[in-house]
Design a protein around this motif. Structure first.
Motif, short mmCIF file in Angstrom:
data_model
loop_
_atom_site.label_atom_id
_atom_site.label_comp_id
_atom_site.label_asym_id
_atom_site.label_seq_id
_atom_site.Cartn_x
_atom_site.Cartn_y
_atom_site.Cartn_z
N ASP A 11 0.83 -1.25 0.05
CA ASP A 11 -0.13 0.08 -0.11
C ASP A 11 0.92 1.30 0.07
O ASP A 11 0.69 2.15 -0.66
CB ASP A 11 -0.81 -0.04 1.10
CG ASP A 11 -2.03 -1.05 1.20
OD1 ASP A 11 -2.28 -1.89 0.34
OD2 ASP A 11 -2.82 -0.84 2.04
N ALA A 15 1.08 4.02 -3.01
CA ALA A 15 0.81 5.15 -2.74
C ALA A 15 1.82 6.21 -2.80
O ALA A 15 1.65 7.45 -3.34
CB ALA A 15 0.17 5.23 -1.23
N ALA A 18 2.58 7.34 -6.36
CA ALA A 18 1.16 7.92 -6.93
C ALA A 18 1.23 9.49 -6.67
O ALA A 18 0.22 10.15 -7.06
CB ALA A 18 -0.01 7.46 -6.13
N HIS A 19 2.41 10.01 -6.81
CA HIS A 19 2.49 11.52 -6.77
C HIS A 19 3.60 11.96 -7.61
O HIS A 19 4.78 11.41 -7.45
CB HIS A 19 2.75 12.10 -5.36
CG HIS A 19 2.76 13.55 -4.88
ND1 HIS A 19 3.33 14.54 -5.62
CD2 HIS A 19 1.62 14.14 -4.57
CE1 HIS A 19 3.07 15.75 -5.47
NE2 HIS A 19 1.84 15.63 -4.56
N ASP B 8 -0.71 12.65 -14.99
CA ASP B 8 -2.18 12.17 -14.16
C ASP B 8 -2.49 10.68 -14.54
O ASP B 8 -2.98 10.08 -13.23
CB ASP B 8 -3.33 13.19 -14.87
CG ASP B 8 -3.00 14.52 -14.52
OD1 ASP B 8 -2.25 14.89 -13.43
OD2 ASP B 8 -3.65 15.34 -14.97
N ASP B 11 -0.29 8.90 -12.04
CA ASP B 11 -0.89 9.05 -10.66
C ASP B 11 -1.96 8.18 -10.36
O ASP B 11 -2.07 7.40 -9.66
CB ASP B 11 -1.39 10.74 -10.44
CG ASP B 11 -0.19 11.58 -10.58
OD1 ASP B 11 0.84 11.37 -10.58
OD2 ASP B 11 -0.86 12.66 -10.54
N ARG B 12 -3.05 8.14 -11.43
CA ARG B 12 -4.30 7.41 -11.06
C ARG B 12 -3.91 5.88 -11.23
O ARG B 12 -4.36 5.02 -10.30
CB ARG B 12 -5.27 7.77 -12.10
CG ARG B 12 -6.11 8.99 -12.09
CD ARG B 12 -7.22 9.26 -12.90
NE ARG B 12 -6.98 8.81 -14.25
CZ ARG B 12 -6.59 10.19 -15.09
NH1 ARG B 12 -6.73 11.24 -14.59
NH2 ARG B 12 -6.15 9.78 -16.24
N ALA B 15 -2.22 5.22 -7.77
CA ALA B 15 -3.16 5.69 -6.80
C ALA B 15 -4.26 4.07 -6.57
O ALA B 15 -4.45 3.92 -5.42
CB ALA B 15 -3.82 6.59 -6.79
N ALA B 18 -2.66 1.32 -4.92
CA ALA B 18 -2.34 1.24 -3.56
C ALA B 18 -3.58 0.90 -2.41
O ALA B 18 -3.44 1.51 -1.24
CB ALA B 18 -2.03 3.04 -3.23
N HIS B 19 -4.56 0.24 -2.97
CA HIS B 19 -5.55 -0.28 -1.91
C HIS B 19 -5.76 -1.77 -2.02
O HIS B 19 -5.74 -2.30 -3.14
CB HIS B 19 -6.81 0.43 -2.16
CG HIS B 19 -7.80 0.42 -1.22
ND1 HIS B 19 -8.67 -0.98 -0.76
CD2 HIS B 19 -8.42 1.08 -0.14
CE1 HIS B 19 -9.36 -0.69 0.19
NE2 HIS B 19 -9.16 0.50 0.56
#
Lengths: 111, 111
Positions: A11, A15, A18-19, B8, B11-12, B15, B18-19
């Motif tokens: 995770d 995460a 993701a930036h 972007d 990023d998506r 992200a 990340a779960h």
DNA sequence: TGAATACTAAACATAATGGTTAAGTATCGA
DNA sequence: TCGATACTTAACCATTATGTTTAGTATTCA
């Protein structure tokens, strides 16, 4: 080769990736550079405080390590973190490839 | 930036990965299964609404596609998304490797 | 010793994420 | 046509993320 990778670690790893600022920092360090937080912050329009916290996020994800050296910090790339993320993706990509033929057959019959 | 890949989108993509629930859903679909949202929700303790939104996050990241089929939705794996994430990781992993090799040569040759 | 440097920590504002329940839409089956 | 099924949307709430500014700590240098 099935390693029970900690879900939380994964995770944090994804995460952290993701930036855009963190990816840029990581990309720079991945080239072999060992940079201070101030040096890493230089290309960005955000504050040093914000960059410092981005580095911390990368560190908590195991993607980067930070060593105190005088009053500055030497930030360096940690290959294990990227490898962990890549392994997860490859595992599922490979699994998919192995099943591709069967899937293809299924789709032909099903549609 | 230097590469064509939309920041972007990356990023998506990261992200979305990340779960744990989304990784589990993606892993399942990556095996070739084409499942409804209800079927995907079955192993989880969270509501169907929550799962539906997790699928939407995966869809917006290009990792999964959803096709309406009667009153249910056929969710399927989209390999391009995982490939995009893997490519980013590999690029920077390779950068690092290339630099390491150069450093290694430098140390051996003494120049 | 005292100022400058290189951070980190604290406090704060705001936005996004992830969950809930309730309500709405579309489709199927009797 | 009416009720059940398979969702999605809306409204709400708690928590986390990302930025800010201000303050604090450690180290170096004059």
């Amino acid at each position: 080769m099935l390693h029970l990778d900690d879900e939380d670690t994964l995770d944090r790893t994804f995460a952290a990736l993701a930036h855009p600022a963190r990816r840029a920092i990581l990309a720079r360090l991945a080239r072999g550079e060992i940079a201070s937080v101030t040096a890493l912050a230089e290309p960005f329009d955000i504050s040093l405080v914000a960059v410092s916290r981005h580095v911390k996020v990368l560190e908590n994800a195991g993607l980067v390590s930070r060593k105190k050296e005088g009053r500055s910090r030497r930030c360096r790339y940690e290959p294990a973190g990227v490898a962990r993320a890549k392994d997860w993706l490859e595992t599922h990509q490979q699994y998919w490839s192995a099943q591709l033929e069967a899937l293809s057959r299924y789709l032909k019959d099903g549609e």
